[in-house]
Scaffold this active site. Structure first.
Site, mmCIF file in Angstrom:
data_model
loop_
_atom_site.group_PDB
_atom_site.id
_atom_site.type_symbol
_atom_site.label_atom_id
_atom_site.label_comp_id
_atom_site.label_asym_id
_atom_site.label_seq_id
_atom_site.Cartn_x
_atom_site.Cartn_y
_atom_site.Cartn_z
ATOM 1 N N LYS A 98 -2.828 -11.806 7.051
ATOM 2 C CA LYS A 98 -3.039 -13.165 6.568
ATOM 3 C C LYS A 98 -2.802 -13.211 5.068
ATOM 4 C CE LYS A 98 -6.141 -17.084 6.888
ATOM 5 N NZ LYS A 98 -5.003 -17.939 7.323
ATOM 6 N N LYS A 141 4.788 -7.408 5.768
ATOM 7 C CA LYS A 141 4.829 -6.335 4.764
ATOM 8 C C LYS A 141 5.482 -5.079 5.314
ATOM 9 C CE LYS A 141 0.839 -7.062 1.792
ATOM 10 N NZ LYS A 141 -0.347 -6.366 1.264
ATOM 11 N N ASN A 151 -3.397 3.520 -4.237
ATOM 12 C CA ASN A 151 -2.313 4.140 -5.000
ATOM 13 C C ASN A 151 -2.766 5.555 -5.320
ATOM 14 O OD1 ASN A 151 -1.487 1.047 -6.704
ATOM 15 N ND2 ASN A 151 -0.585 1.940 -4.889
ATOM 16 N N GLU A 167 -6.970 -0.710 -4.240
ATOM 17 C CA GLU A 167 -6.612 -2.097 -4.565
ATOM 18 C C GLU A 167 -7.204 -3.066 -3.543
ATOM 19 O OE1 GLU A 167 -2.423 -1.692 -6.979
ATOM 20 O OE2 GLU A 167 -2.265 -2.195 -4.864
ATOM 21 N N ARG A 187 -2.204 8.156 -7.153
ATOM 22 C CA ARG A 187 -1.570 8.688 -8.371
ATOM 23 C C ARG A 187 -2.238 8.052 -9.576
ATOM 24 N NH1 ARG A 187 0.865 3.732 -9.512
ATOM 25 N NH2 ARG A 187 1.693 2.663 -7.717
#
Ligand code: ADP
Ligand code: ADP
Ligand code: MG
Length: 458
Positions: free
Chosen positions: A201, A158, A293, A278, A295
């Site tokens: 993972k 990522k 996030n 999240e 916002r």
């Protein structure tokens, strides 16, 4: 009370913010690019200023032009919406230095959650697990291999600066890992100006479940329940609902546990204003932190429908220094959102810009449409392809679904392709109807015989 707010965004979210301001009796300033001269947000605001050419890098992302527009119009505050400058701590800093309130978390809180690698460390300190993976950035091929072998394949590579489903790669073995690691580093540098990557993972048959957070400047932090956003294509959400069927039907005690974890993370960052924590949840109800996030989020209306709280108004009140006055949040009924994108669902969701000939949004009981589209409006190729959101509310999941199926069939947009026929197929899928789905759902639907069914409809 603020007298005037500048909306540093475009599209449906700019319209959403202007609506909240009108109800609060606050004047608004819209900014627009050349491509958006005829757009709804520029027409709805009390004042509108052109800030540059069509590419976002020459308009909506230009900090100095935003600040000039704010100074010329003498606003009290700037609402950044989502995307663009909304998660830039640097922009928030400059606003504060110019004595303009930034409607969002403090620059310090934003920095504490600046990127995904930093956030993982913060979550760990707060006692909330993240998917097993690298401690921080992975700099060498050897490090990448060692991490992947330690946590076990499959893994995800990522980009720390990734977002909107971009900057993520799955690797199933050493060969794809090494290849993915090197392409990730070069491509992330190009896309985000940051080549930092880490490895975690890959959680199999995952559910994406997130919690809405609100924090005021007096130190009160609450959550407003969860949203299930597992219906995704290319790691981007297209249908969201609350409550989550996985929690509601299967793992009822998860709501309390995950809600507590979300608040712990927000507290560790001294978070203020609206935000979303999240998580990814596996089949055995283990949950792992993904990111915050920092916002307002695209799918915020479903939370508004079941809680009765106007999240955008709350953002403005919190930025003004008002304490949270919501009391105990209560949840009633069920809400679903379909993102209406100008895309061809039968051609790999390729963007479909162009002129909208006919536009007839659905109405009736339980239907809410947040959109900047209208008949004769031309969708520009420069920006995100989302042109609106269809939200339905019912006393339970079955009713919200029935209304959604009815509303999708009424929604008429001609001249461009949209995701509507694909969402009709999702709503009619037996597994979706039972509330049994993971983030693999869209791929399974596309690969199943039901693909023919949706093409017939289109
Ligand atoms: P949400 O969870 O609210 O749907 P998304 O991650 O889909 O959030 O992003 C919301 C908006 O911001 C989308 O329009 C998306 O294209 C844009 N966006 C998010 N992150 C980035 C990024 N790093 N670069 C460019 N656009 C982004
Ligand atoms: P973005 O910044 O693009 O929103 P996220 O880290 O929030 O990136 O992940 C977006 C989506 O990618 C998730 O909703 C999920 O579907 C998938 N995903 C991310 N991390 C994992 C993981 N470790 N295992 C399985 N799926 C993942
Ligand atoms: Mg995300």
């Amino acid at each position: 009370m603020y007298e005037k707010i500048l909306v540093a965004n475009r599209g449906e979210i700019a319209v959403r913010i202007i609506r909240a301001c009108k109800e609060l009796n606050i004047k608004t300033v819209a900014v627009y690019s050349e491509a958006d001269a005829n757009s709804m947000h520029a027409q709805m605001a009390d004042e509108a200023i052109c800030i540059g050419r069509s590419p976002a890098s020459e308009s909506y992302l230009m900090i100095e032009r935003m600040i000039s527009a704010a100074e010329i119009t003498d606003v009290d505050a700037i609402h950044p919406g989502y995307g663009f400058l909304s998660e830039s701590a640097h922009f928030a800093d400059i606003c504060e230095k110019c004595n303009i309130r930034f409607i969002g978390p403090s620059p310090r809180a934003m920095r504490a959650l600046e990127d995904k690698a930093v956030s993982r460390v913060l979550a760990k300190k707060a006692g909330v697990p993240a998917p097993p993976g690298s401690e921080g950035l992975v700099e060498t091929e050897q490090e990448a291999l060692a991490t992947a072998r330690r946590v076990g394949y499959p893994v995800m590579i990522k980009a720390i600066a990734g977002g909107g489903g971009r900057g993520m790669r799955t690797a199933h073995n050493d060969i794809s890992l090494v290849k993915g690691f090197h392409t990730a580093r070069t491509e992330e540098e190009k896309a985000f100006g940051n080549s930092g990557v880490y490895i975690e993972k890959y959680i199999e048959n995952p559910h994406h479940i997130e919690f809405q957070i609100l924090g005021d400047t007096k130190g009160n932090i609450i959550h407003l329940g969860e949203r299930d956003c597992s219906i995704q294509r290319r790691h981007q959400k297209i249908v969201e609902e609350t409550p989550s069927p996985l929690i509601e039907y299967k793992y009822k005690d998860l709501r309390k546990k995950m809600g507590k974890a979300a608040i712990k993370i927000a507290e560790a960052a001294n978070y203020t204003n609206a935000g979303t924590v999240e998580f990814i949840v596996d089949e055995h109800a283990n949950f792992y932190f993904l990111e915050v996030n920092k916002r307002i989020q695209v799918e915020h209306p479903i939370t508004e429908e079941v809680t009765g709280v106007d999240l955008v108004k709350q953002q403005i009140l919190i930025a003004m220094g008002e304490p949270l006055k919501i009391g105990d949040v209560t949840f009633k009924g069920h809400a679903i959102e379909c993102r209406i994108n100008a895309e061809d669902p039968f051609d790999d969701f390729r963007p479909s810009p162009g002129r909208i000939e006919m536009y007839y949004p659905p109405g009736g009981r339980g239907v809410r449409v947040d959109s900047h589209a209208y008949a004769g409006y031309t969708i520009s190729p420069y920006y995100d392809s989302m042109i609106g959101k269809l939200v339905t509310y019912g006393k339970d999941r079955r009713e919200a679904m029935t209304i959604m199926i009815r509303a999708l069939s009424e929604f008429m947009i001609t001249g461009i392709k949209t995701t509507i026929p694909f969402e009709q197929a999702i709503l009619q899928d037996p597994n979706f109807a039972r509330g049994v789905y993971s983030t693999n759902f869209v791929d399974q639907l596309l690969n199943s015989g039901r693909r023919g069914l949706i093409e017939d409809k289109a």
